[in-house]
Motif scaffolding. Structure first.
Motif, short mmCIF file in Angstrom:
data_model
loop_
_atom_site.label_atom_id
_atom_site.label_comp_id
_atom_site.label_asym_id
_atom_site.label_seq_id
_atom_site.Cartn_x
_atom_site.Cartn_y
_atom_site.Cartn_z
N SER A 212 1.48 20.89 -16.08
CA SER A 212 0.97 19.62 -15.60
C SER A 212 1.44 19.37 -14.18
O SER A 212 2.63 19.23 -13.93
CB SER A 212 1.46 18.49 -16.52
N VAL A 213 0.53 19.38 -13.25
CA VAL A 213 0.87 19.16 -11.85
C VAL A 213 0.12 17.94 -11.35
O VAL A 213 -1.11 17.91 -11.38
CB VAL A 213 0.51 20.38 -10.99
N GLN A 214 0.84 16.94 -10.92
CA GLN A 214 0.20 15.73 -10.42
C GLN A 214 0.14 15.77 -8.90
O GLN A 214 1.02 16.35 -8.25
CB GLN A 214 0.98 14.49 -10.87
N PRO A 215 -0.89 15.16 -8.34
CA PRO A 215 -0.99 15.18 -6.88
C PRO A 215 0.13 14.39 -6.22
O PRO A 215 0.68 13.45 -6.79
CB PRO A 215 -2.34 14.51 -6.61
N ILE A 216 0.47 14.80 -5.03
CA ILE A 216 1.38 14.03 -4.19
C ILE A 216 0.67 12.73 -3.81
O ILE A 216 -0.50 12.76 -3.42
CB ILE A 216 1.71 14.81 -2.89
N GLU A 217 1.35 11.61 -3.93
CA GLU A 217 0.72 10.35 -3.55
C GLU A 217 1.41 9.79 -2.30
O GLU A 217 2.60 9.49 -2.31
CB GLU A 217 0.83 9.33 -4.69
N LEU A 218 0.64 9.66 -1.24
CA LEU A 218 1.16 9.07 -0.01
C LEU A 218 1.03 7.56 -0.09
O LEU A 218 0.02 7.05 -0.55
CB LEU A 218 0.36 9.57 1.20
N LEU A 219 2.05 6.85 0.39
CA LEU A 219 2.01 5.39 0.44
C LEU A 219 1.84 4.94 1.89
O LEU A 219 2.47 5.49 2.79
CB LEU A 219 3.31 4.82 -0.11
N VAL A 220 1.00 3.94 2.07
CA VAL A 220 0.73 3.44 3.41
C VAL A 220 1.12 1.97 3.50
O VAL A 220 0.77 1.17 2.63
CB VAL A 220 -0.77 3.62 3.76
N ILE A 221 1.83 1.62 4.56
CA ILE A 221 2.22 0.22 4.81
C ILE A 221 1.01 -0.50 5.42
O ILE A 221 0.51 -0.10 6.48
CB ILE A 221 3.41 0.17 5.78
N PRO A 222 0.52 -1.54 4.76
CA PRO A 222 -0.68 -2.21 5.26
C PRO A 222 -0.43 -2.99 6.55
O PRO A 222 0.70 -3.35 6.88
CB PRO A 222 -1.06 -3.15 4.11
N LYS A 223 -1.50 -3.27 7.25
CA LYS A 223 -1.39 -3.91 8.56
C LYS A 223 -0.68 -5.26 8.49
O LYS A 223 0.13 -5.60 9.34
CB LYS A 223 -2.78 -4.07 9.18
N HIS A 224 -1.01 -6.04 7.47
CA HIS A 224 -0.39 -7.35 7.36
C HIS A 224 1.13 -7.22 7.30
O HIS A 224 1.87 -8.02 7.89
CB HIS A 224 -0.91 -8.08 6.12
N ALA A 225 1.59 -6.19 6.59
CA ALA A 225 3.03 -6.04 6.37
C ALA A 225 3.78 -5.69 7.66
O ALA A 225 4.93 -6.09 7.84
CB ALA A 225 3.29 -4.98 5.31
N TRP A 226 3.16 -4.94 8.54
CA TRP A 226 3.87 -4.62 9.80
C TRP A 226 3.56 -5.65 10.90
O TRP A 226 4.05 -5.52 12.03
CB TRP A 226 3.67 -3.19 10.26
N GLY A 227 2.79 -6.65 10.55
CA GLY A 227 2.58 -7.75 11.49
C GLY A 227 1.47 -7.51 12.50
O GLY A 227 1.55 -7.98 13.64
N ASP B 210 0.03 -2.99 -1.56
CA ASP B 210 -0.35 -4.38 -1.42
C ASP B 210 0.59 -5.02 -0.40
O ASP B 210 1.66 -4.50 -0.08
CB ASP B 210 -0.30 -5.10 -2.77
N ASP B 211 0.17 -6.18 0.12
CA ASP B 211 0.92 -6.79 1.22
C ASP B 211 2.37 -7.10 0.84
O ASP B 211 3.29 -6.91 1.64
CB ASP B 211 0.22 -8.09 1.66
N ARG B 212 2.58 -7.57 -0.38
CA ARG B 212 3.93 -7.96 -0.77
C ARG B 212 4.86 -6.74 -0.82
O ARG B 212 5.98 -6.79 -0.29
CB ARG B 212 3.86 -8.63 -2.14
N SER B 213 4.39 -5.66 -1.42
CA SER B 213 5.21 -4.45 -1.44
C SER B 213 5.44 -3.92 -0.03
O SER B 213 6.52 -3.44 0.31
CB SER B 213 4.53 -3.38 -2.30
N GLY B 214 4.40 -4.04 0.79
CA GLY B 214 4.51 -3.59 2.16
C GLY B 214 5.57 -4.36 2.93
O GLY B 214 6.34 -3.79 3.70
N LEU B 215 5.62 -5.67 2.70
CA LEU B 215 6.62 -6.50 3.38
C LEU B 215 8.03 -6.10 2.96
O LEU B 215 8.96 -6.10 3.78
CB LEU B 215 6.37 -7.98 3.07
N VAL B 216 8.18 -5.75 1.69
CA VAL B 216 9.50 -5.31 1.21
C VAL B 216 9.90 -4.02 1.93
O VAL B 216 11.04 -3.88 2.41
CB VAL B 216 9.47 -5.07 -0.32
#
Ligand code: ZN
Length: 258
Positions: free
Chosen positions: A61-76, A242-248
């Motif tokens: 069982s090999v799962q894909p690598i998941e990239l996370l992106v910080i949304p624009k709202h979170a970086w201001g 999502d914005d909240r996770s991004g802000l964290v």
């Protein structure tokens, strides 16, 4: 939605590893190659104790690598000014910001500065690039991928997925987390838009510029090889937080914890 506690655990757990925050759902290993080795070692250990019948398929069982992106709202990010021109991605181009960044706690602030410069001084609707990778491998959302990027150099960015790394790579080296996330983005872009890895170029291949800097340019071939391996071994997905996770995450970056 990534729960806040899980998210904090995740990014804090990965913070000292060197692979950067961009990898989700992964144990704290340095990179996909090690992950692959770990998986197969595990399978080999099982096989030693109870080998399957010769005719039975071995399922890994090999799962894909998941990239996370910080949304624009979170970086201001500031609102878009004007309108975008739509395009379809047909190739991938690698850039640097050409600004030294030694202290990665400044990375979110740099994003705001780049966008302000692009909008206010250069008159563009938004940040020029689609994705930006900081020194610790965090990936920031830039201009929508369906919109043509911008350039002040002599080439047409229509059709290009523009990936930009924070730093000045004529005088500093790209970091390992930065290279890992950039390879992931290249792999994702190649798969998502159906463009071959042979389309990956440095900005200097297309225009009169030193971008993406000597040290990054010298690593393009190895980046593409790494992307190819990612696609072959795991596949890559991309999730914008999502914005909240991004802000964290941004708060953690600015505090120097990730
Ligand atoms: Zn460039």
């Amino acid at each position: 939605m990534v729960g806040r506690r899980r998210f904090l655990k995740l990014i804090l757990g990965l913070g000292s590893v060197g692979a950067g925050f961009g990898w989700l759902n992964r144990p704290p290993l340095v990179g996909p190659v090690m992950l692959g080795q770990a998986s197969f070692e595990s399978v080999a250990a099982t096989a030693t104790t109870r080998p399957p019948p010769a005719s039975a398929p071995v399922s890994v069982s090999v799962q894909p690598i998941e990239l996370l992106v910080i949304p624009k709202h979170a970086w201001g990010a500031a609102p878009i000014v004007g309108t975008f021109v739509e395009h379809e991605i047909t190739r991938i181009t690698i850039h640097h910001t050409a600004s030294l960044l030694d202290d990665n706690t400044d990375a979110p602030g740099r994003m705001r500065e780049h966008q302000a410069y692009h909008q206010q001084d250069l008159g563009w609707p938004d940040l020029a690039y689609h994705y930006i990778v900081d020194r610790n491998g965090h990936i920031y959302e830039g201009r929508p991928v369906w919109a043509v990027g911008d350039t002040s150099t002599n080439y047409d960015p229509a059709g290009h997925l523009l990936i930009c790394c924070e730093g000045e790579f004529n005088s500093q080296l790209p970091s390992e987390p930065q290279l890992a996330s950039t390879a992931g983005l290249i792999a994702w872009g190649s798969s998502k838009f159906g463009v071959g890895l042979d389309t990956v170029l440095g900005h200097r291949d297309l225009a009169s510029t030193s971008c993406p800097g000597d040290a990054m340019y010298d690593r393009l071939d190895s980046l593409v090889t790494r992307s190819d391996r990612l696609l072959g071994d795991f596949g890559v997905t991309l999730t914008t937080l999502d914005d909240r996770s991004g802000l964290v995450v941004v708060a953690e970056i600015e505090a120097g914890r990730v």
